[in-house]
Motif scaffolding. Structure first.
Motif, PDB file in Angstrom:
ATOM      1  N   ASP A 111       0.827  -1.212   0.000  1.00  0.00           N
ATOM      2  CA  ASP A 111       0.000   0.000   0.000  1.00  0.00           C
ATOM      3  C   ASP A 111       0.860   1.260   0.000  1.00  0.00           C
ATOM      4  O   ASP A 111       0.485   2.277  -0.601  1.00  0.00           O
ATOM      5  CB  ASP A 111      -0.935   0.004   1.208  1.00  0.00           C
ATOM      6  CG  ASP A 111      -2.026  -1.049   1.101  1.00  0.00           C
ATOM      7  OD1 ASP A 111      -2.291  -1.502  -0.031  1.00  0.00           O
ATOM      8  OD2 ASP A 111      -2.598  -1.431   2.146  1.00  0.00           O
ATOM      9  N   SER A 112       2.008   1.227   0.675  1.00  0.00           N
ATOM     10  CA  SER A 112       2.840   2.426   0.780  1.00  0.00           C
ATOM     11  C   SER A 112       3.804   2.583  -0.392  1.00  0.00           C
ATOM     12  O   SER A 112       4.508   3.586  -0.477  1.00  0.00           O
ATOM     13  CB  SER A 112       3.640   2.399   2.090  1.00  0.00           C
ATOM     14  OG  SER A 112       4.525   1.287   2.118  1.00  0.00           O
ATOM     15  N   ASP A 166       5.369   1.696  -7.256  1.00  0.00           N
ATOM     16  CA  ASP A 166       6.286   0.683  -7.777  1.00  0.00           C
ATOM     17  C   ASP A 166       5.548  -0.432  -8.507  1.00  0.00           C
ATOM     18  O   ASP A 166       6.163  -1.186  -9.267  1.00  0.00           O
ATOM     19  CB  ASP A 166       7.113   0.061  -6.644  1.00  0.00           C
ATOM     20  CG  ASP A 166       8.124   1.042  -6.072  1.00  0.00           C
ATOM     21  OD1 ASP A 166       8.570   1.929  -6.824  1.00  0.00           O
ATOM     22  OD2 ASP A 166       8.458   0.925  -4.882  1.00  0.00           O
ATOM     23  N   TYR A 167       4.257  -0.573  -8.262  1.00  0.00           N
ATOM     24  CA  TYR A 167       3.519  -1.722  -8.760  1.00  0.00           C
ATOM     25  C   TYR A 167       2.340  -1.363  -9.670  1.00  0.00           C
ATOM     26  O   TYR A 167       1.922  -2.196 -10.468  1.00  0.00           O
ATOM     27  CB  TYR A 167       3.011  -2.556  -7.580  1.00  0.00           C
ATOM     28  CG  TYR A 167       4.113  -2.929  -6.622  1.00  0.00           C
ATOM     29  CD1 TYR A 167       5.106  -3.827  -6.997  1.00  0.00           C
ATOM     30  CD2 TYR A 167       4.192  -2.358  -5.360  1.00  0.00           C
ATOM     31  CE1 TYR A 167       6.139  -4.158  -6.128  1.00  0.00           C
ATOM     32  CE2 TYR A 167       5.220  -2.675  -4.488  1.00  0.00           C
ATOM     33  CZ  TYR A 167       6.186  -3.579  -4.877  1.00  0.00           C
ATOM     34  OH  TYR A 167       7.213  -3.890  -4.030  1.00  0.00           O
ATOM     35  N   VAL A 168       1.823  -0.169  -9.509  1.00  0.00           N
ATOM     36  CA  VAL A 168       0.693   0.260 -10.345  1.00  0.00           C
ATOM     37  C   VAL A 168       0.995   1.665 -10.849  1.00  0.00           C
ATOM     38  O   VAL A 168       1.090   2.601 -10.042  1.00  0.00           O
ATOM     39  CB  VAL A 168      -0.637   0.255  -9.555  1.00  0.00           C
ATOM     40  CG1 VAL A 168      -1.779   0.719 -10.455  1.00  0.00           C
ATOM     41  CG2 VAL A 168      -0.921  -1.124  -8.982  1.00  0.00           C
ATOM     42  N   ARG A 169       1.169   1.799 -12.140  1.00  0.00           N
ATOM     43  CA  ARG A 169       1.394   3.118 -12.722  1.00  0.00           C
ATOM     44  C   ARG A 169       1.027   3.091 -14.193  1.00  0.00           C
ATOM     45  O   ARG A 169       1.119   2.051 -14.856  1.00  0.00           O
ATOM     46  CB  ARG A 169       2.848   3.563 -12.548  1.00  0.00           C
ATOM     47  CG  ARG A 169       3.871   2.724 -13.294  1.00  0.00           C
ATOM     48  CD  ARG A 169       5.227   3.412 -13.332  1.00  0.00           C
ATOM     49  NE  ARG A 169       6.185   2.591 -14.050  1.00  0.00           N
ATOM     50  CZ  ARG A 169       7.168   1.907 -13.474  1.00  0.00           C
ATOM     51  NH1 ARG A 169       7.306   1.926 -12.164  1.00  0.00           N
ATOM     52  NH2 ARG A 169       8.000   1.199 -14.205  1.00  0.00           N
ATOM     53  N   PRO A 170       0.637   4.224 -14.746  1.00  0.00           N
ATOM     54  CA  PRO A 170       0.275   4.267 -16.163  1.00  0.00           C
ATOM     55  C   PRO A 170       1.520   4.224 -17.042  1.00  0.00           C
ATOM     56  O   PRO A 170       2.647   4.367 -16.569  1.00  0.00           O
ATOM     57  CB  PRO A 170      -0.444   5.626 -16.286  1.00  0.00           C
ATOM     58  CG  PRO A 170       0.187   6.466 -15.219  1.00  0.00           C
ATOM     59  CD  PRO A 170       0.466   5.528 -14.080  1.00  0.00           C
ATOM     60  N   GLU A 171       1.286   4.040 -18.331  1.00  0.00           N
ATOM     61  CA  GLU A 171       2.377   4.123 -19.290  1.00  0.00           C
ATOM     62  C   GLU A 171       3.041   5.495 -19.180  1.00  0.00           C
ATOM     63  O   GLU A 171       2.373   6.509 -19.035  1.00  0.00           O
ATOM     64  CB  GLU A 171       1.833   3.916 -20.711  1.00  0.00           C
ATOM     65  CG  GLU A 171       2.880   4.035 -21.802  1.00  0.00           C
ATOM     66  CD  GLU A 171       2.268   3.941 -23.189  1.00  0.00           C
ATOM     67  OE1 GLU A 171       2.995   3.628 -24.144  1.00  0.00           O
ATOM     68  OE2 GLU A 171       1.048   4.203 -23.298  1.00  0.00           O
ATOM     69  N   GLN A 172       4.383   5.515 -19.254  1.00  0.00           N
ATOM     70  CA  GLN A 172       5.109   6.765 -19.160  1.00  0.00           C
ATOM     71  C   GLN A 172       6.120   6.873 -20.300  1.00  0.00           C
ATOM     72  O   GLN A 172       6.691   5.863 -20.739  1.00  0.00           O
ATOM     73  CB  GLN A 172       5.839   6.878 -17.822  1.00  0.00           C
ATOM     74  CG  GLN A 172       4.912   6.988 -16.623  1.00  0.00           C
ATOM     75  CD  GLN A 172       5.671   7.194 -15.334  1.00  0.00           C
ATOM     76  OE1 GLN A 172       6.695   6.577 -15.097  1.00  0.00           O
ATOM     77  NE2 GLN A 172       5.168   8.085 -14.495  1.00  0.00           N
ATOM     78  N   THR A 224      -0.906  -6.764  -8.894  1.00  0.00           N
ATOM     79  CA  THR A 224      -1.706  -6.873  -7.679  1.00  0.00           C
ATOM     80  C   THR A 224      -0.834  -7.325  -6.519  1.00  0.00           C
ATOM     81  O   THR A 224       0.320  -7.736  -6.701  1.00  0.00           O
ATOM     82  CB  THR A 224      -2.842  -7.879  -7.870  1.00  0.00           C
ATOM     83  OG1 THR A 224      -2.271  -9.197  -8.008  1.00  0.00           O
ATOM     84  CG2 THR A 224      -3.665  -7.557  -9.117  1.00  0.00           C
ATOM     85  N   LEU A 225      -1.399  -7.260  -5.323  1.00  0.00           N
ATOM     86  CA  LEU A 225      -0.673  -7.720  -4.142  1.00  0.00           C
ATOM     87  C   LEU A 225      -0.260  -9.179  -4.289  1.00  0.00           C
ATOM     88  O   LEU A 225       0.855  -9.565  -3.931  1.00  0.00           O
ATOM     89  CB  LEU A 225      -1.541  -7.522  -2.892  1.00  0.00           C
ATOM     90  CG  LEU A 225      -0.972  -8.075  -1.579  1.00  0.00           C
ATOM     91  CD1 LEU A 225       0.367  -7.444  -1.263  1.00  0.00           C
ATOM     92  CD2 LEU A 225      -1.965  -7.835  -0.434  1.00  0.00           C
ATOM     93  N   GLU A 226      -1.144 -10.007  -4.830  1.00  0.00           N
ATOM     94  CA  GLU A 226      -0.810 -11.419  -4.993  1.00  0.00           C
ATOM     95  C   GLU A 226       0.326 -11.613  -5.997  1.00  0.00           C
ATOM     96  O   GLU A 226       1.116 -12.541  -5.864  1.00  0.00           O
ATOM     97  CB  GLU A 226      -2.053 -12.208  -5.430  1.00  0.00           C
ATOM     98  CG  GLU A 226      -3.100 -12.328  -4.348  1.00  0.00           C
ATOM     99  CD  GLU A 226      -2.513 -12.853  -3.047  1.00  0.00           C
ATOM    100  OE1 GLU A 226      -1.788 -13.865  -3.097  1.00  0.00           O
ATOM    101  OE2 GLU A 226      -2.770 -12.251  -1.991  1.00  0.00           O
ATOM    102  N   ASP A 227       0.399 -10.733  -7.002  1.00  0.00           N
ATOM    103  CA  ASP A 227       1.474 -10.844  -7.986  1.00  0.00           C
ATOM    104  C   ASP A 227       2.851 -10.668  -7.356  1.00  0.00           C
ATOM    105  O   ASP A 227       3.830 -11.259  -7.815  1.00  0.00           O
ATOM    106  CB  ASP A 227       1.306  -9.784  -9.093  1.00  0.00           C
ATOM    107  CG  ASP A 227       0.090 -10.040  -9.972  1.00  0.00           C
ATOM    108  OD1 ASP A 227      -0.285 -11.215 -10.119  1.00  0.00           O
ATOM    109  OD2 ASP A 227      -0.477  -9.062 -10.500  1.00  0.00           O
TER     110      ASP A 227
END
Length: 348
Positions: free
Chosen positions: A138-139, A143-149, A268-271
């Motif tokens: 969560d913090s 690092d794990y969810v971001r749009p294309e850049q 995801t967290l499981e990933d």
């Protein structure tokens, strides 16, 4: 004192010394091959030997392919003789006092510290809870969810659409700069940066050689105009080094070069649960190691005399001397943890 009394006194002192254990910095090490009586020896020497049970276990610990080498009596004899001769060489080295040789002591110290580390950190591995893993995820969402850049560099010429005369002059200059950019090696980002520094009129990025840093397409559209975002989207397929045409926005004209691209992430967290758990475990290992070292220093009364240390002169001009002995040991660091998932950047 009579000889008998002297003998008894020495024996008593020896007994007391044994009960107290070795002095600090000294140790009693048992170098025998087998510390228990050998019940069914296949080879024996000086109250030591190799048992049939040990030989069977050692062979079973080998790969099946390696076991093929020890099928006949002579092959097994060769293996047992090799083990025995090694142990006899160890005993001969001890008889010659080589166990106190500085090189041997230094190697033993390193082996002891390595074994201590395994005992302290690996065998007493601190657990990582699911709550700790979730809190880390969560913090560190970025690092794990971001749009294309995308990462762009640009040369910008200020020319509001309402000023037709200025816009035409800027267009002519922009076409000329685009031609110069096309003449550069495709991935010579430094050369394009020099072009931007010399000609760009965008005050935020001109000192940075026109570098816009990594931004999502949404951010590009918001900060520089939807035309820039659309042009960037078209450059991605061609890869870093690709150049746009002259891009007109409300504020002026851009010549764009793609310098980097990061695909969208949606883990995801499981990933990433196992990866995060390993990372947190490594951090706990590192803290435990630091706490052990701090505790050892405190119990030993360790201190540094800064005044004396500062007077030790280090002359870099003198030639290197032959070594006087093995170098002192250094503190090993726990294995570094794996970094979080990321996409390699084409431009540093």
């Amino acid at each position: 004192m009579s000889p008998v009394s002297r003998f008894l006194s020495l024996a008593l002192l020896a007994l007391v010394g044994c009960e107290r254990g070795p002095a600090p910095g000294h140790a009693v090490v048992d170098f025998r091959h087998t510390r228990e009586p050998v019940k069914t020896p296949v080879a024996a020497w000086k109250a030591d030997g190799v048992s049939a049970e040990e030989l069977k276990q050692r062979l079973e610990e080998m790969s099946p392919a390696l076991r093929e080498r020890y099928q006949t009596l002579e092959q097994k004899r060769e293996y047992v003789e090799g083990v025995a001769r090694f142990e006899l060489l160890v005993q001969e080295a001890i008889a010659r006092g080589l166990h106190d040789d500085p090189e041997v002591v230094a190697s033993t110290k390193r082996a002891l510290v390595s074994r201590l580390m395994r005992s302290q950190l690996d065998e007493a591995r601190p657990p990582v809870s699911d709550a700790e893993v979730a809190a880390w995820y969560d913090s560190h969402q970025e690092d794990y969810v971001r749009p294309e850049q995308v990462r762009l560099s640009h040369v910008f010429l200020a020319a509001p659409k309402a000023d037709a005369a200025r816009g035409e002059a800027a267009r002519v200059k922009a076409e000329k700069l685009l031609a110069e950019a096309k003449a550069l090696p495709p991935k010579d980002f430094t050369a394009f940066g020099r072009l931007a520094r010399a000609h760009s009129e965008e005050p935020r990025t001109q000192p940075l050689d026109g570098d816009l840093r990594y931004r999502s397409l949404e951010e590009l559209g918001r900060d520089f105009g939807p035309e820039v975002a659309e042009a960037a989207r078209g450059l991605v397929a061609s890869g870093p080094g690709a150049l746009s045409g002259v891009v007109r926005t409300e504020a002026g004209l851009h010549v764009l070069q793609l310098t980097g691209h990061q695909a969208a992430l949606n883990l995801t967290l499981e990933d990433v649960r196992e990866q995060i758990s390993n990372r947190l475990a490594q951090e706990k290992r590192t803290r435990a190691w630091a706490e052990l070292l701090a505790g050892l220093e405190q119990r030993a009364g360790f201190s540094v005399d800064a005044a004396t240390l500062s007077r030790v002169h280090v002359d870099v001009s003198t030639p290197m001397r032959p070594p006087s002995g093995p170098p002192p040991g250094t503190i090993p660091a726990p294995t570094p943890s794996a970094p979080p998932p990321s996409v390699s950047l084409e431009r540093p």
